[in-house]
Every structure is written in structure tokens, then in C-alpha cells.
Design an enzyme around this catalytic site. Structure first.
Site, PDB file in Angstrom:
ATOM      1  N   GLY A 183      -7.889   9.271  10.582  1.00 27.72           N
ATOM      2  CA  GLY A 183      -8.099   9.391  12.016  1.00 27.72           C
ATOM      3  C   GLY A 183      -9.193  10.357  12.438  1.00 27.72           C
ATOM      4  CB  ALA A 189      -8.302   7.688   5.487  1.00 30.91           C
ATOM      5  N   GLY A 190     -11.002   7.744   7.336  1.00 25.70           N
ATOM      6  CA  GLY A 190     -12.124   8.614   7.624  1.00 25.70           C
ATOM      7  C   GLY A 190     -13.323   7.931   8.260  1.00 25.70           C
ATOM      8  CE  LYS A 220      -2.951   2.851   2.691  1.00 28.06           C
ATOM      9  NZ  LYS A 220      -3.352   3.142   4.061  1.00 28.06           N
ATOM     10  CG  ASN A 230      -5.193   1.402  12.602  1.00 23.81           C
ATOM     11  OD1 ASN A 230      -5.597   0.813  13.586  1.00 23.81           O
ATOM     12  ND2 ASN A 230      -3.916   1.725  12.461  1.00 23.81           N
ATOM     13  CB  THR A 231      -8.329   5.802  13.853  1.00 28.09           C
ATOM     14  OG1 THR A 231      -7.084   6.061  13.215  1.00 28.09           O
ATOM     15  CG2 THR A 231      -8.434   6.632  15.105  1.00 28.09           C
TER      16      THR A 231
END
Lengths: 262, 262, 262, 262
Positions: free
Chosen positions: D165, D191-192, D104, D213-214
Site C-alpha cells: 500500500g 506489493a509496493g 497465496k 491492488n492499492t
């Protein structure tokens, strides 16, 4: 952030109006003239590849109804899909307009969406700035590439709010905010505004100005919509400067509870 | 839908301004006067239980700065939690204002949210209309109960856009649209507007007017925000009458492709 | 707020599934059976005025495919426009279902929008609770009237998310939040869910359950959508209990900067 | 659009799960292991510059808890701000992982927002594809540059939904739709995402997968949130394939009016 209270200064010149308008899509030149006047705009953008401002000396010229003595004519590269075409088009415009330096660069990346081609936009911006142009630049709402355009020396950053002609309004106010926060040149929303409240929202975010065409020219009553947009840009700017109340979910009485009489 | 082009007619009287303002929450009477003037409002609402308009003959009166000769004073029942209190409060106001019939009814259902108590609102509206009042009525955005209030004979329907003082804007434009579509008396958004674009959005939906207080009085610069709101209400109204372009996801060139020159 | 972790308890009985389904709009009874099974629902609601559960002993009965031995049958008053009709309809249902007490009251206020008639709903709820029914009640998202319904003794509060059959999702999450926060009986979103994410959003707000019909029966593949909704309700519930990260506009690295190796 | 019903195929390998997870931000390796397992993910991404997968032979390795025999390890370039660093980092990863080709790429443009640097991303993608890597690429939601990345030969396009995040969800579904519509390689939102419904929304738009992830690691209960996300991705995918009902503002009865019985 650029908080010029006294007007919108681009490339050293200050304008009272923060509404910039396009000149396409009107029924005829008379309607163009009336709507432009009603909008209060001082800068009017012209698609050099489509509109006659002297290229054809035998056809009616836009400049007859929006004279350069009264308006700042902003040549643009609508219809260009690479840097080379865009640069050439603006060099042609400079000749037609006797050395006029203020231009709007737009390099498109897709015929259907009219989304900008950012790599070609960056390339063209670099060439034009070196060639002495004052470049106002149509771009995506990517804050990193917006910063690159500013670093190249562009005179104004013009992110789309949504696709050209879509009337969908401000789709991503967050990205726009990042661009506004980081920029020291004017940020002017270009494309996507559909109605008056969209214009007000953009100005409340802290934009320095708005450029539009379809929202006015495509309205049922373009003259009236031009007036609505003039008012909305002023309303949004005033609200931005006035400092709005915070949104809060807990309600509060609109009058203090203390001091009850009845 | 009420599409009075020439002004806002309530209970037989026509007003040029479609912005109605509250009189609470200002720093002092002088600021109240200045902001009210800047707003261009012709109707100003007064919480009879909290603001002195003559109940206390020895204290300064609001009417000194917003004189009934210049403004239509609209007594309201802010702070009332049942029909009985609301009716009594407005009867008191009628006496104080020499038989004045135009009033704003609001019966609250919760001290924290200030959400209306609709059953008590319906009850009070019925009593007041029978008693000869012209009743403008604060209500939820429930279209069925809004219709009941109209059928009772209320002079204007005033649904909340969001909680009083919250500044959260138009939370449910769909319900508001249903109310606007079905009503033959004016629909005036009451409560929830936070900034200029909120006012423009409400007017673009087809509302006949907007009443606000906190959004102006609570702004950092209330006078400037009053001016912003004046402009925004006019902008939204003009945009509504001008007929906006449709939102469309597919993009289109802002200038016709035909007629290319360069 | 009702944070029953172990299941959804209504009127003393606990259900593992938080998805309640309607039985209308399917192609045929076989599809009704399959979709109901795929949804994992344990409570299935039946419009007594439209669906045969024994009123006509010679026609096929819904109970053949969704047997009361396996499902909790929830008779509802769809199609009733006043308290009297609704009460009568549920008394009829009680007879048909051998004294069954759990019912869903819905009194409509408008044939086009199917928005509830809240005054008649309050009246019917009062009669039904006194008559010994366990009343789950379809209502507007007005927190004050929702509290009145709870105070009357209703077993569950069922606010609409948007109009019945509209698929527009959760139009006003703020009002829904107020209702959830104040209620000590289950709050079940009824009406308006269009797709899986709508169901997840409702559960993340803290709803105790969701009732839907059109979103499943009207999908191109109702069986697959029933499965999607089962998963979405579970996903939203788990996310609610897991405690989401706060939204924040400033970005942060998804991995700690400390501890860099390369 | 890539409508692989049978699973998510990237660079020739098919995965049952459409949820890809990060490995950062957990309390410890044991929590990483448990949450990864609960998520059902088969691909787990690792920030080579921050996480030990063998660079330091004396420290505990992530691969002890997420073994390459069970998971596809996806090395990423988090923390790289130019093409050169990113390329070097992935070449290092290839060595550490014995010739592993699937990577990635992420080249950041701003330390505060972690927004991608698209020019450097395009440059790095070109080098890596030529060097034989299968490149999954983090990018902005610009459809024109997304197409360029596909034309370069990237194996998957990974537009951000909002800042890394931030938990702000899908800020611009329109741009995402344009990318999905035009792409013939998988589109994976990266993301997001903040909570389960965000994941469902992305899948309903037609995304092929989601990387997060977050949202999991930062939840109060990461294991439970991992489970919620697993369910939400499945729910959104099923809903996409099932074909949702259209949104419509006019209401319709949830059961046909024909066939009334009572």
C-alpha cells in the site's frame, strides 16, 4: 531509537568513535595498523577463521599491531554458513581471548553474495546469548527479523546496507529507518559502504555506528580513506543531531527579502 | 579538472577551507559569527542588496562580526534579475570594500525558483571581467554555458546542485561531472545542499569547493550543522583523493579466502 | 500545463500518438519502416544533413518507406553547431518538402556530449519563428530558457532527459516538472530515454509526448522495442490522467480491516 | 531465470496476462468488476478473512462479479500473523472453492508495516506444500530465504517491492535481480507498485509478473489506472525481451556521422 549523544554504548561499554573497522584485505600488518589508527576506530573486528590472533603461535599475530590493550577486539564468524560452525568459532575465540564476551555473529547464506542466512543467524544468536556472549549480529535489512534478534537479547543489530564488499552504499534507506525506529539497542550498518558520503548518509538516517572494511582497505590510498571515513561518520552524526532543513521543491531565497538595502 | 591538492586557489589566493558560506538567514549577528567560525570557512558571501556592510553607517554592520581582516568578504548580487542591476550592485560593493575585486555574480531568472537567467549572466560576466573584477559565477548545470563562462574569463564556475534553499542535494551529478571534467578554473557547487552527505557527494565528484547558506542557517542547531558541514567537505575531499573502491554488484568476501586458519 | 486529453496538438494539428520517432541508426530502410510502423508514431524526424529525402535524386530516399502521405515528416538540424547553419538547413528542408513549416531545431554545443548550445538555439529560434516556421526546439532542462523559447513563439519545447543516445533516462525530473508546469505549448522529452519505463516516467510527469531514436533503433530487437515504447507512452499517459496514489512510507493494509469475516 | 516467452505458467497452467490483481479497496463490487476487466488480469486474489466468497451465504459475494468460470480465484491469507492461522485460512478457502489448490500465502510480521514474518512464512509454506497446495508466497526480498521457499516447493516467489500500500515502487532492484537470477519458478513482484512506470521497471528487471491492488483501487480513476497497468506490464515485458540499449555516460550521435549529405 537509540539517541546516545555522548558516545556509542555497546554491552555496557561506551566508545567515543562510531566507526568500527575490519582487519582484512590490507597489504600487510603495517598498513593495517596505520589505517586502523587513522580511522580513529576503537573496535576492530577479526575473522577468526582467517586471521591469526594466536591460533598459530609461530606466525605473526594481528594483535601485535592492534593490541587488545588499545582496541576492543571483536571476533567474527566470517566464512561460517551454519549456526553450529558460527557458535563453535566464537567459543574458540573466547578461549583465545581469555573469556572475551563481545562477538560479531555472521552466518552467511550464499558464497557469491555473502547475504546472511537469517534462519541460521536467529538460531545461533539464541545459543550464543544463552551461553553468555554479547552478540552483535550481521543481518538482512528485514525489520521483523531484526526485532526478533533484539528480542533474543542481541547487543547490537547490524543490517547490511548492500552486499559485503560491493561498495554500493545504502540501497534501501527505508528498511534501515524502520529498524532504527524500532530498536532500543544500537543499530550499526555493516557492509556495503563504498565511500565517505555513504557513511554520512547512514549516520544521518540515525544509525548508531558503521562497520566497514573493504571501503578502506580496498581504496587506492587506504590511510587517507580511513581518515575520510572518520570525518564522514562524525559529519553524518553531527548533521543528524543538528536537524537538517526539510527538502522542499519550491525554492526560497537564501536571504529574507525583507530588509533590502540596495 | 582542477586537482589542487594543497588548497583551493581562486584568483591567485589560496584557501585551506573548501567550504564557503553565506551570511543570510541567521537569527542574529552573534549566531552568524558563531556558525561562520564553526564552519571553518574563510570566504563569506554577502548579499549587497540586503545586508549592511556599510551602506547604512548608522546600522550594525555584518563586518563587525565577520571582519575583512579575518575573512574574505565575497559580495554577491542576490536579488538581481538582469545584467545591468548586477553590474551596478557589484560596482557599489567595490566602492564599499575599497576596491575589492573578488565577487560572486548571480542573475536570477525566476522569483519563485531563483533559477539563474543564463543569457543575462553571460552578459554581466563579460562586462565585469572587462571591468577588472574576479568573477565567481552562479550558473545552471549546463556544461556548454559553463564553458562559455570560463572562456569569458570567470575565476570560478558555481553551478547549482538544486534550487536555492531547496535542500534537495545533487540532482544531476552527471552534468556536474561534465563541468568538473572540462574546467580549468575551480568548480564550486552553489545552492541545493541540504545536509552533510550532500556536501560529501559533491566533493567526491571532484568539485573544488561548496558554497552554502540555508543548509546551515536553517538547521535546528546551526552551529552544530556548520561543524557537520566542515567535516563533510573534508571527508568528501579526502575520499576523492583517496580513490574509492569501484561499485560492483557481485559480492566478494571482505577478507581473502586464502589463509584460512580455523 | 498542457493537459490536452484528446491527443497531442502541435501547431494546430492533432495527433493520436504521443510518441515521435527518429529515423537514424537502423540497419536498413526496411527495418526503419517496420519499426516506425510498430511504434505507432505519426511524426518522424529526419536529420536533413545526413538522411536523403530527395537531396540526392539518385539514391534511395527515406520517404519511400515513411511516405509524407502517411507520416508527418519533421526535418531536424542534427549536426549543426551554430544558428546560421541550423537556419540554412531548415530553409533547405522547406524547399525539399514543398513549403513544409513544421521543423525541429537543434543547435549542438559539444561534439562529444551533443548538449545543446542554448545561446545559438535562442538566436536561431527567433529567426525561424519570424521566417514563418513552426519550431519545435531541442533544449536543456533549464526552465528559464525554456520559457524564453516559448515567449519567442516556439511550437513545442523539447528538453533533453539525458544526453542524446545515452539511454540514461530522466536525470532531473524536477527541472522537467518546472518546465511542464509553466508551459502552455506542448513539452516533449527529447533525448535520453533508454527503455520503456523511462518513457512511462516522462509521461507520468505530465509531458505531452516523447521523441526517441537510439532507444528503439539500438535495441537488440528494434521492432519489439518500438512496440514496447508505444505501450509505455500510452501507459504513462493513462497513469498521469488516472491520478496515482500518493507515495507514503507508513504502510496500510491493501484491504480495509473493517468487515473481517474469517 | 524464468524466461517463459509464451505466457506466465504457474503450477502447470499458462496465463496470457502477467498482471495479477487484488480485489480489495474498491468503492463497490461494480467498480471491482470494471477495474478487474480493464486490467486484463486472469488471476484475482481474495483476502479470505475479509471478503465474502460464500462464507456468508446471505451477503453479496465477490464471485458474482469475478466469476471463477472466467477468472482464477487466488485465496490469500491477508491479516494472518502466524503459520497456524494462515494454514487454517487456506484450508477453509479450499473447502469454499471446492478443492481449489492454488493459493497465496502471506504471513505478516508487523501490523503497521505489513512486512512479512519470514520464519512463520517458511513454516507455513512447508505445511501447505505437504498438504498438496500450490503455494504462491509473499516474502521479503531476501534472496537466501527466497531460495529456501523455492526449495520447499513453492509455485511462485512473490517478493515485496516496497511496503504494502505504500506506492513507493521498487526500492531495491538489486535484491530483486538476485532473486530473479536464481529462481526457476516464476518471480512475481507483490506489493509496493505505485504507478505504471513501477510496473514497467519490475518487468524490465525480468520479473515474470506483478500483483497489485492499492495502486489501482486507490487511484483517482481506478478503471483508467487498471488500463495503464495492463499497458505498463506489457510494455515492460516487451522491453525486457527486446533488449534495451546499454546506459552510457558518453554521448553519441543518434545518427551515424558517416553519410552526411548537407
Amino acid at each position: 531509537m537509540n539517541k546516545q549523544e555522548q558516545g556509542l554504548t555497546i554491552a555496557g561499554k561506551t566508545y567515543r568513535s562510531r566507526l568500527l573497522v575490519g582487519s582484512g584485505k590490507y597489504r600487510d600488518l603495517e598498513q593495517t595498523r596505520e589505517a586502523t589508527e587513522a580511522s580513529g576506530a576503537e573496535i576492530i573486528t577479526v575473522a577468526i577463521r582467517r586471521v591469526n590472533i594466536g591460533q598459530d603461535p609461530n606466525a605473526p599475530s594481528l594483535l601485535d599491531v592492534v593490541p587488545p590493550t588499545k582496541y576492543t577486539i571483536l571476533p567474527n564468524t566470517a566464512g561460517c554458513y551454519n549456526a553450529e560452525d558460527a557458535v563453535y568459532t566464537l567459543q574458540l575465540a573466547r578461549e583465545l581471548l581469555n573469556g572475551h564476551k563481545l562477538v560479531k555473529l555472521e552466518v552467511l547464506g550464499n558464497e557469491k553474495t555473502l547475504f546472511p542466512n537469517m534462519p541460521e543467524t536467529l538460531k545461533a544468536a539464541e545459543i550464543l546469548v544463552k551461553d553468555g556472549f554479547d552478540v552483535m549480529v550481521y543481518c538482512s535489512d528485514d525489520p521483523v527479523q531484526a526485532k526478533m534478534l533484539e528480542d533474543i537479547g542481541c547487543a547490537a543489530i547490524m543490517p547490511l546496507a548492500s552486499l559485503i564488499g560491493s561498495g554500493m552504499g545504502i540501497l534501501n534507506p527505508w528498511n534501515l529507518s524502520l529498524i532504527i525506529e524500532q530498536s532500543s539497542v544500537p543499530v550499526i550498518v555493516d557492509a556495503g559502504v563504498g565511500t565517505a558520503s555513504d557513511a554520512a548518509i547512514a549516520m544521518e538516517l540515525g544509525c548508531d555506528g558503521i562497520l566497514m572494511n573493504t571501503a578502506i582497505a580496498g581504496a587506492k590510498d587506504p590511510i587517507r580513506m580511513a581518515r575520510a571515513m572518520k570525518l564522514a561518520v562524525e559529519a553524518g552524526r553531527e548533521a543528524f543531531l543538528a536537524g537538517r532543513i526539510p527538502r522542499k521543491f519550491a525554492a526560497s531565497p537564501s536571504s529574507p527579502m525583507a530588509g533590502r538595502i540596495a
